[in-house]
Design an enzyme around this catalytic site. Structure first.
Site, PDB file in Angstrom:
ATOM      1  N   GLY A 190      35.513  40.501  53.527  1.00  0.00           N
ATOM      2  CA  GLY A 190      34.838  40.869  52.286  1.00  0.00           C
ATOM      3  C   GLY A 190      34.119  42.199  52.486  1.00  0.00           C
ATOM      4  N   GLN A 231      31.112  42.943  52.471  1.00  0.00           N
ATOM      5  CA  GLN A 231      29.951  42.832  53.358  1.00  0.00           C
ATOM      6  C   GLN A 231      30.271  42.035  54.629  1.00  0.00           C
ATOM      7  OE1 GLN A 231      27.156  44.384  53.560  1.00  0.00           O
ATOM      8  NE2 GLN A 231      27.651  45.590  51.758  1.00  0.00           N
ATOM      9  N   SER A 232      31.511  42.100  55.069  1.00  0.00           N
ATOM     10  CA  SER A 232      31.920  41.324  56.248  1.00  0.00           C
ATOM     11  C   SER A 232      31.134  41.724  57.505  1.00  0.00           C
ATOM     12  CB  SER A 232      33.416  41.554  56.482  1.00  0.00           C
ATOM     13  OG  SER A 232      33.775  41.119  57.771  1.00  0.00           O
ATOM     14  N   ASN A 233      30.488  40.735  58.116  1.00  0.00           N
ATOM     15  CA  ASN A 233      29.844  40.972  59.413  1.00  0.00           C
ATOM     16  C   ASN A 233      30.896  41.198  60.487  1.00  0.00           C
ATOM     17  OD1 ASN A 233      27.118  40.570  58.586  1.00  0.00           O
ATOM     18  ND2 ASN A 233      27.446  38.361  58.601  1.00  0.00           N
ATOM     19  N   CYS A 237      33.927  42.581  60.195  1.00  0.00           N
ATOM     20  CA  CYS A 237      34.490  43.942  60.167  1.00  0.00           C
ATOM     21  C   CYS A 237      33.530  44.920  60.812  1.00  0.00           C
ATOM     22  CB  CYS A 237      34.808  44.358  58.729  1.00  0.00           C
ATOM     23  SG  CYS A 237      36.249  43.486  58.067  1.00  0.00           S
TER      24      CYS A 237
END
Ligand SMILES: *Cc1c(COP(=O)(O)O)cnc(C)c1O
Length: 341
Positions: free
Chosen positions: A78, A80-82, A84
């Site tokens: 997403g 706001q992916s942690n 990534c």
């Protein structure tokens, strides 16, 4: 707490990215308020620029990438992916390139870069915006991007969503051994709940495998779903455990029926939160001086708090809450947090 011995998982090589062991701390007040003996396993402190649980998975994933002489990591999540963002920093740390596919409603109108997406760019990751439709075919889309990179003479390595593969899960097989070594004797031998937030299932798979590898029958992982229902997570976690067992046949079997997932605290869905979770985050910051995030750990902590007040709501009144990190996730909710008192 007794000084821990560093755990080893002999199944696969790892590179050192996380600061281990992470601390195990007693909750100074919140636990007692909830009628629990509550310990925090501070995996928010794994380092790697605040990468939380993702740092443990990436240790194994990067070892495989580097053994394959990869020069580019490709992953997805997403906006706001942690995961990534953790991958972007792990890549920078190891001198690799990173390309992240971030899911947005309309790729032709990408959002302003904030919080994790901003940090992806800061760490030098290339961002590709993908629609929800494309994201549903993410494995295929990542493979196409990898093929494109190969044609350009690069050596890509694809990491699945959340770093959740059999290999990534080994990070949490090792974490269980680490936790067990840190616990006081009484905690090792009696009933124990290990509470965690379930997002893509890799952490849960590692915990379920880890307690069985350790022969630790008294320990019961309980996942609090942050998206999708309990049936989805039981299948996802069991699937990852089965993949792991195909790759390393010495691993134990994990029957889906033995996997506990509580889906009562998802709220409006993935990357979203509830006023109750925000209010508990504020309370925990004040009562215990510990920071939780709105979309993973805050929801899981709310689950623990609510279930603690129900008879039989948790497997035991001794609880280790696995703090998986996520602090940057607070900032997209700044306005709501500031308003709430
Ligand atoms: C990714 C993440 C989780 C979920 O872990 P999974 O292994 O994907 O289930 C939990 N908490 C935080 C803070 C995360 O970033």
């Amino acid at each position: 707490m007794t000084p821990p011995t560093p755990p080893t998982v002999h199944l696969a090589p790892r590179v050192a990215l996380a600061r281990l062991p992470t601390p195990l701390e007693r909750s100074p007040r919140l636990g007692a308020e909830l009628g629990l003996e509550l310990l925090y396993k501070r995996d928010d402190l794994t380092g790697l620029e605040l990468s939380g649980n993702k740092a443990r998975k990436l240790e194994f994933l990067l070892a495989e990438a580097e053994a394959a002489r990869a020069d580019t990591l490709i992953t997805c999540g997403g906006v706001q992916s942690n995961h990534c963002r953790a991958t972007a920093f792990a890549a920078a740390k190891r001198g690799l390139a990173a390309l992240v596919l971030l899911r947005v409603p309309d790729p032709s109108r990408p959002p302003a870069l904030e919080a994790n997406a901003l940090l992806d760019r800061l760490a030098g990751a290339e961002i590709r915006w993908v629609s929800h439709d494309e994201y549903r075919r993410r494995a295929e889309v990542m493979e196409a991007v990898a093929a494109e990179r190969r044609r350009a003479g690069r050596r890509p390595y694809v990491i699945p969503e959340g770093g959740s593969s059999a290999l990534g899960s080994l990070g949490y097989v090792a974490a269980v051994a680490e936790l067990r070594a840190q616990l006081p004797e009484a905690w090792r031998t009696g009933p124990l709940t290990i509470a965690y937030a379930a997002g893509s299932g890799g952490t849960g798979a590692g915990l379920e495998l880890g307690v069985r590898v350790a022969g630790w029958r008294e320990a019961r992982p309980v996942g609090f779903a942050v998206c999708n229902d309990a049936a989805y997570f039981r299948a996802a976690i069991a699937g990852l455990c089965a993949d792991a067992r195909r790759r390393w046949p010495e691993l134990p079997e994990v029957p889906p029926a033995e996997i506990s997932v509580d889906d009562g605290f998802i709220g409006p869905g993935y990357a979203q939160t509830t006023d109750e979770a925000l209010s508990l985050i504020r309370h925990a910051a004040r009562a215990d001086g510990v920071l939780f995030d709105p979309v993973y750990t805050g929801k899981a902590l709310l689950g623990v708090a609510r279930r603690a007040s129900e008879p039989g709501g948790l497997p035991s009144s001794r609880v280790v809450f696995l703090h998986t990190g996520g602090a940057f996730g607070l900032f997209p909710f700044a306005e709501r947090l500031a308003r709430a008192e």
